[in-house]
Design a protein around this motif. Structure first.
Motif, PDB file in Angstrom:
ATOM      1  N   VAL A  89      31.200  40.419  37.354  1.00  0.00           N
ATOM      2  CA  VAL A  89      32.205  40.234  36.316  1.00  0.00           C
ATOM      3  C   VAL A  89      31.994  41.307  35.262  1.00  0.00           C
ATOM      4  CG1 VAL A  89      33.020  38.686  34.492  1.00  0.00           C
ATOM      5  CG2 VAL A  89      32.323  37.750  36.712  1.00  0.00           C
ATOM      6  N   ALA A  90      33.089  41.958  34.874  1.00  0.00           N
ATOM      7  CA  ALA A  90      33.041  42.938  33.794  1.00  0.00           C
ATOM      8  C   ALA A  90      33.223  42.217  32.469  1.00  0.00           C
ATOM      9  CB  ALA A  90      34.128  43.986  33.979  1.00  0.00           C
ATOM     10  N   ASN A  91      32.193  42.194  31.654  1.00  0.00           N
ATOM     11  CA  ASN A  91      32.247  41.602  30.318  1.00  0.00           C
ATOM     12  C   ASN A  91      32.499  42.752  29.342  1.00  0.00           C
ATOM     13  OD1 ASN A  91      32.013  40.044  28.058  1.00  0.00           O
ATOM     14  ND2 ASN A  91      29.813  39.730  28.231  1.00  0.00           N
ATOM     15  N   CYS A 115      34.632  42.619  42.386  1.00  0.00           N
ATOM     16  CA  CYS A 115      34.779  42.299  40.970  1.00  0.00           C
ATOM     17  C   CYS A 115      35.597  41.019  40.878  1.00  0.00           C
ATOM     18  CB  CYS A 115      35.480  43.435  40.224  1.00  0.00           C
ATOM     19  SG  CYS A 115      35.691  43.087  38.463  1.00  0.00           S
ATOM     20  N   LEU A 116      35.091  40.051  40.142  1.00  0.00           N
ATOM     21  CA  LEU A 116      35.738  38.746  40.010  1.00  0.00           C
ATOM     22  C   LEU A 116      36.592  38.650  38.754  1.00  0.00           C
ATOM     23  CD1 LEU A 116      32.676  36.582  41.070  1.00  0.00           C
ATOM     24  CD2 LEU A 116      34.537  37.449  42.514  1.00  0.00           C
ATOM     25  N   LEU A 134      39.182  35.220  35.237  1.00  0.00           N
ATOM     26  CA  LEU A 134      38.423  35.308  36.480  1.00  0.00           C
ATOM     27  C   LEU A 134      39.268  34.925  37.675  1.00  0.00           C
ATOM     28  CD1 LEU A 134      35.085  33.641  35.316  1.00  0.00           C
ATOM     29  CD2 LEU A 134      35.635  36.082  35.412  1.00  0.00           C
ATOM     30  N   ASP A 135      38.962  35.525  38.814  1.00  0.00           N
ATOM     31  CA  ASP A 135      39.584  35.168  40.078  1.00  0.00           C
ATOM     32  C   ASP A 135      38.451  34.965  41.089  1.00  0.00           C
ATOM     33  OD1 ASP A 135      41.003  34.838  42.409  1.00  0.00           O
ATOM     34  OD2 ASP A 135      41.881  36.838  42.400  1.00  0.00           O
ATOM     35  N   LEU A 136      38.184  33.724  41.413  1.00  0.00           N
ATOM     36  CA  LEU A 136      37.070  33.408  42.300  1.00  0.00           C
ATOM     37  C   LEU A 136      37.473  33.391  43.774  1.00  0.00           C
ATOM     38  CD1 LEU A 136      35.328  30.604  40.208  1.00  0.00           C
ATOM     39  CD2 LEU A 136      34.988  33.082  40.138  1.00  0.00           C
ATOM     40  N   ALA A 137      38.696  33.839  44.069  1.00  0.00           N
ATOM     41  CA  ALA A 137      39.181  33.837  45.448  1.00  0.00           C
ATOM     42  C   ALA A 137      38.272  34.648  46.379  1.00  0.00           C
ATOM     43  CB  ALA A 137      40.601  34.362  45.519  1.00  0.00           C
ATOM     44  N   ALA A 138      37.690  35.715  45.863  1.00  0.00           N
ATOM     45  CA  ALA A 138      36.807  36.542  46.685  1.00  0.00           C
ATOM     46  C   ALA A 138      35.535  35.796  47.111  1.00  0.00           C
ATOM     47  CB  ALA A 138      36.437  37.836  45.954  1.00  0.00           C
TER      48      ALA A 138
END
Length: 141
Positions: A89-91, A115-116, A134-138
């Motif tokens: 995750v890019a913070n 990248c989530l 966020l996209d947790l699909a990956a």
């Protein structure tokens, strides 16, 4: 923890986390703070917790000057410790980071996980606000 007079050791953390994992939820996030090699009591590191539990890892990258080096070294350490880097995750801690898009592209190209999401600086940094980015699909959810 030291200032508060609290001893953080791996067995106590494992004892706290195992009952939660035993619930077998679709998704459980065990958050560590400060980085992969943050020292705990004795010679232990925070990294020992997911190692003992065999957990996949999501790396949060504080995007600012030096983040590429830091993220790649952390990813190498995670893999060397025998764990799977499931995502990152890019913070966006510094929205004025020079070459932001180029840095994110390099991280996407070089980190061995998807990248989530990109989390901007938020007025309210609670779970619900962060989840919107966020996209947790990956991860298969």
């Amino acid at each position: 923890a030291r200032e508060a007079g609290v001893r953080l050791d791996v067995p106590a953390l494992v004892d706290a986390v195992r009952p939660i994992l035993a619930r077998q939820a679709d998704f459980t996030l065990v958050e560590g703070a400060g980085g992969w090699r943050v020292p705990l009591a004795g010679t232990a590191s925070l990294s020992d917790l997911p190692i003992v539990l065999g957990l996949p890892v999501i790396l949060v990258v504080g995007v600012r000057l030096g983040c590429i080096n830091h993220a790649l070294l952390s990813a190498e350490a995670i893999q060397r410790d025998g764990l799977r880097l499931a995502g990152w995750v890019a913070n966006l801690v510094d929205a004025q980071t020079s070459r932001l898009e180029e840095n994110l592209a390099t991280l996407t190209e070089r980190l061995p996980a998807p990248c989530l999401g990109r989390v901007p600086r938020l007025d309210r940094a609670d779970a619900a606000s962060v989840a919107l980015h966020l996209d947790l699909a990956a991860l298969g959810f």
